[in-house]
Design an enzyme around this catalytic site. Structure first.
Site, PDB file in Angstrom:
ATOM      1  N   ASP A  20      17.292 -22.259 -23.337  1.00  0.00           N
ATOM      2  CA  ASP A  20      17.103 -22.462 -21.902  1.00  0.00           C
ATOM      3  C   ASP A  20      17.734 -21.243 -21.217  1.00  0.00           C
ATOM      4  O   ASP A  20      18.471 -20.477 -21.858  1.00  0.00           O
ATOM      5  CB  ASP A  20      17.780 -23.771 -21.467  1.00  0.00           C
ATOM      6  CG  ASP A  20      17.312 -24.238 -20.089  1.00  0.00           C
ATOM      7  OD1 ASP A  20      16.539 -23.519 -19.421  1.00  0.00           O
ATOM      8  OD2 ASP A  20      17.724 -25.326 -19.676  1.00  0.00           O
ATOM      9  N   ASP A  51      18.846 -21.037 -17.300  1.00  0.00           N
ATOM     10  CA  ASP A  51      19.838 -21.307 -16.254  1.00  0.00           C
ATOM     11  C   ASP A  51      20.993 -22.143 -16.809  1.00  0.00           C
ATOM     12  O   ASP A  51      20.805 -23.288 -17.214  1.00  0.00           O
ATOM     13  CB  ASP A  51      19.188 -22.034 -15.074  1.00  0.00           C
ATOM     14  CG  ASP A  51      18.105 -21.197 -14.399  1.00  0.00           C
ATOM     15  OD1 ASP A  51      18.370 -19.999 -14.160  1.00  0.00           O
ATOM     16  OD2 ASP A  51      17.024 -21.721 -14.115  1.00  0.00           O
ATOM     17  N   GLY A  84      16.770 -28.266 -15.342  1.00  0.00           N
ATOM     18  CA  GLY A  84      15.605 -28.319 -16.229  1.00  0.00           C
ATOM     19  C   GLY A  84      14.349 -28.881 -15.591  1.00  0.00           C
ATOM     20  O   GLY A  84      13.358 -29.087 -16.288  1.00  0.00           O
ATOM     21  N   ARG A 106      10.987 -26.700  -9.306  1.00  0.00           N
ATOM     22  CA  ARG A 106      11.463 -26.530  -7.923  1.00  0.00           C
ATOM     23  C   ARG A 106      11.080 -27.748  -7.072  1.00  0.00           C
ATOM     24  O   ARG A 106      11.899 -28.278  -6.334  1.00  0.00           O
ATOM     25  CB  ARG A 106      10.835 -25.265  -7.336  1.00  0.00           C
ATOM     26  CG  ARG A 106      11.373 -24.858  -5.995  1.00  0.00           C
ATOM     27  CD  ARG A 106      10.736 -23.569  -5.534  1.00  0.00           C
ATOM     28  NE  ARG A 106      10.894 -22.487  -6.509  1.00  0.00           N
ATOM     29  CZ  ARG A 106      10.331 -21.284  -6.397  1.00  0.00           C
ATOM     30  NH1 ARG A 106       9.589 -21.001  -5.356  1.00  0.00           N
ATOM     31  NH2 ARG A 106      10.509 -20.354  -7.328  1.00  0.00           N
ATOM     32  N   SER A 143      12.040 -22.655 -14.497  1.00  0.00           N
ATOM     33  CA  SER A 143      12.190 -21.835 -13.301  1.00  0.00           C
ATOM     34  C   SER A 143      11.123 -20.763 -13.207  1.00  0.00           C
ATOM     35  O   SER A 143      10.937 -19.966 -14.127  1.00  0.00           O
ATOM     36  CB  SER A 143      13.567 -21.173 -13.304  1.00  0.00           C
ATOM     37  OG  SER A 143      13.641 -20.214 -12.268  1.00  0.00           O
ATOM     38  N   ASN A 169      11.506 -18.316 -11.423  1.00  0.00           N
ATOM     39  CA  ASN A 169      12.278 -17.072 -11.289  1.00  0.00           C
ATOM     40  C   ASN A 169      12.694 -16.504 -12.638  1.00  0.00           C
ATOM     41  O   ASN A 169      13.300 -15.427 -12.683  1.00  0.00           O
ATOM     42  CB  ASN A 169      13.537 -17.337 -10.466  1.00  0.00           C
ATOM     43  CG  ASN A 169      13.230 -17.579  -9.000  1.00  0.00           C
ATOM     44  OD1 ASN A 169      12.836 -16.662  -8.285  1.00  0.00           O
ATOM     45  ND2 ASN A 169      13.393 -18.813  -8.557  1.00  0.00           N
TER      46      ASN A 169
END
Ligand code: GL1
Length: 132
Positions: free
Chosen positions: A10, A12, A47, A50, A115, A117
């Site tokens: 993962d 973040d 996880g 958004r 994400s 991003n």
């Protein structure tokens, strides 16, 4: 003993501490909107996308699609401003060494993230990964 064929990480909160930036961005939005939000509620954003994170922040408060889009855009702008400060030094402790060891052992690895991003974050961290 089992053989390690590949690793999926993962991003973040695992590779780098952007989970903290997501939290601050959602908290700012929640404060502006007069919504109750804290670190405990933020755990339910880990996880998830958004939009689903926004649903957690709203806590069931109904909103029009236009307002949802506006709130997601605002959170994104707050998050991007926080991202401006990150670079290769922001890999979490041990990550650079681990990735070097995986490279040396020719063990492939990938990052899977909810994400949008993620590619931009990886680029800022100096991780050259193929984005699929
Ligand atoms: C989304 C959410 C965050 C978090 C991440 C998971 O990121 O906004 O709350 O759940 O996914 O890594 P993003 O907005 O970057 O697509």
């Amino acid at each position: 003993m089992s053989t390690l064929h590949a690793i999926i990480f993962d991003l973040d909160g695992v590779i780098t501490d952007t989970a903290e930036y997501h939290y601050h961005a959602w908290q700012r939005l929640a404060d502006e909107e007069g919504l109750t939000f804290d670190r405990e509620a933020n755990e339910r954003c880990r996880g998830v996308t958004r939009r689903d994170s926004l649903m957690v922040v709203l806590g069931g408060r109904p909103e029009s699609e236009e307002r949802l889009q506006d709130m997601m855009a605002r959170k994104q702008s707050y998050y991007e401003a926080l991202l401006d400060q990150i670079g290769p030094a922001d890999l979490l402790p041990g990550v650079a060494d681990l990735l070097d060891q995986l490279d040396a052992a020719a063990i492939p690895y990938a990052i899977a993230s909810a994400s949008k991003n993620a590619p931009a974050v990886c680029a800022r961290l100096g991780l050259s990964l193929i984005h699929i």
